[in-house]
Design an enzyme around this catalytic site. Structure first.
Site, PDB file in Angstrom:
ATOM      1  CG  HIS A 192      -1.995   1.022   1.129  1.00 14.15           C
ATOM      2  ND1 HIS A 192      -1.769   2.351   1.439  1.00 14.15           N
ATOM      3  CD2 HIS A 192      -3.288   0.947   0.724  1.00 14.15           C
ATOM      4  CE1 HIS A 192      -2.887   3.030   1.225  1.00 14.15           C
ATOM      5  NE2 HIS A 192      -3.819   2.210   0.798  1.00 14.15           N
TER       6      HIS A 192
ATOM      7  CB  SER B 266     -11.898   9.445  -3.137  1.00 13.11           C
ATOM      8  OG  SER B 266     -10.888  10.087  -2.373  1.00 13.11           O
TER       9      SER B 266
HETATM   10  P1  13P Z   1      -9.868   6.156   0.491  1.00 15.82           P
HETATM   11  O1  13P Z   1     -10.987   5.301  -0.064  1.00 15.82           O
HETATM   12  O2  13P Z   1     -10.113   6.588   1.901  1.00 15.82           O
HETATM   13  O3  13P Z   1      -9.482   7.253  -0.445  1.00 15.82           O
HETATM   14  O4  13P Z   1      -8.584   5.173   0.589  1.00 15.82           O
HETATM   15  C1  13P Z   1      -8.204   4.423  -0.504  1.00 15.82           C
HETATM   16  C2  13P Z   1      -7.188   3.437  -0.082  1.00 15.82           C
HETATM   17  O5  13P Z   1      -6.067   3.776   0.238  1.00 15.82           O
HETATM   18  C3  13P Z   1      -7.585   2.023  -0.035  1.00 15.82           C
HETATM   19  O6  13P Z   1      -6.493   1.195   0.135  1.00 15.82           O
END
Ligand code: 13P
Length: 249
Positions: A94, A213
């Site tokens: 990640h 998002s």
């Molecule tokens: P958000 O959906 O909060 O933007 O995060 C995305 C994410 O990093 C999922 O691994």
């Protein structure tokens, strides 16, 4: 036929008690059939989720794994530990781990090979460019390099078992989603790259998610893109009702 796969990434949110209440509520909801669903949670939540999700079809995932089975690695968790828990998937690489915890394409590659050679756990590999790389028009170059390094040394069988999450860093937690066209363009590019490395059959079968998002209001349009097979959902996966709307896109 690629089966849609929606995974929540809880990041460092939810205590065991909070995980338990989410899980009891979420498993009681009626979900659309044919969509794979997982929650990737902090290590402490994993036994709670495994128990609470039993016989629900909802998968439990970790957010990291070490590439060694054991050793003097304070604070780390190994594959044998995850296997005993029975988790079905594991996020690897990640962008937050790359940015804050020194994860590199080399360690990501070792972790992927560990999971794929030592277990049936599905890795969810995250790739994606930074804002300044996108502004410089370098997004395909950056992501191609990540894919090449992260998939190094894999067989076709291993590659096809890997889920790829394209997560442009500028769209994570910012409320700024990539447009469906931008997301599709990159996911199609990633599929093409996998085809070059592992052949057309692998490219046709590999599951590619979009992350950044994703919310109830934009999931339908994102999932309608031909090369997007799923989503990796951060913030909106913390709320059972919002996550339900997303998995029922
Ligand atoms: P958000 O959906 O909060 O933007 O995060 C995305 C994410 O990093 C999922 O691994």
């Amino acid at each position: 036929m690629r089966q849609p796969f929606i995974a929540g990434n809880w990041k460092m949110y939810k205590t065991m008690a909070e995980a338990e209440s989410f899980a009891q509520l979420f498993r009681s909801y009626k979900r659309k059939e044919g969509v794979k669903v997982a929650i990737c949670a902090p290590f402490t939540d994993l036994p709670v989720l495994k128990r609470a999700f039993s016989y629900s079809g909802i998968m439990t995932g970790a957010q990291n794994v070490h590439f060694e089975d054991r050793g003097a690695y304070t604070g780390e968790v190994s594959l044998p530990m995850l296997k005993e828990l029975g988790v079905e998937c594991c996020v690897v690489g990640h962008s937050e781990r790359r940015a804050y915890f020194g994860e590199t394409d080399e360690t990501v590659n070792k972790k992927l090979l560990k999971l794929l050679s030592g277990s049936q756990i599905t890795p969810i590999l995250c790739v994606g460019e930074r804002l300044e790389e996108r502004e410089a028009g370098r997004q395909t170059e950056v992501v191609a390099a990540q894919i090449e390094k992260d998939f190094a040394g894999m067989t076709e069988d291993q590659a096809v078992r890997t889920v790829i999450a394209y997560e442009p860093i500028w769209a994570i937690g910012t409320g700024k989603t990539a447009t469906p066209d931008q997301a599709e363009e990159m996911c199609a590019f990633i599929r093409k790259k996998i085809g070059e490395l592992f052949g057309q059959e692998t490219a046709d079968q590999i599951i590619i998610q979009y992350g950044g998002s994703v919310k109830p209001a934009n999931v339908k349009e994102i999932m309608a893109q031909p090369d997007i097979d799923g989503a990796l959902v951060g913030g909106a996966s913390l709320d059972p009702e919002k996550f339900l709307e997303i998995v029922n896109f």
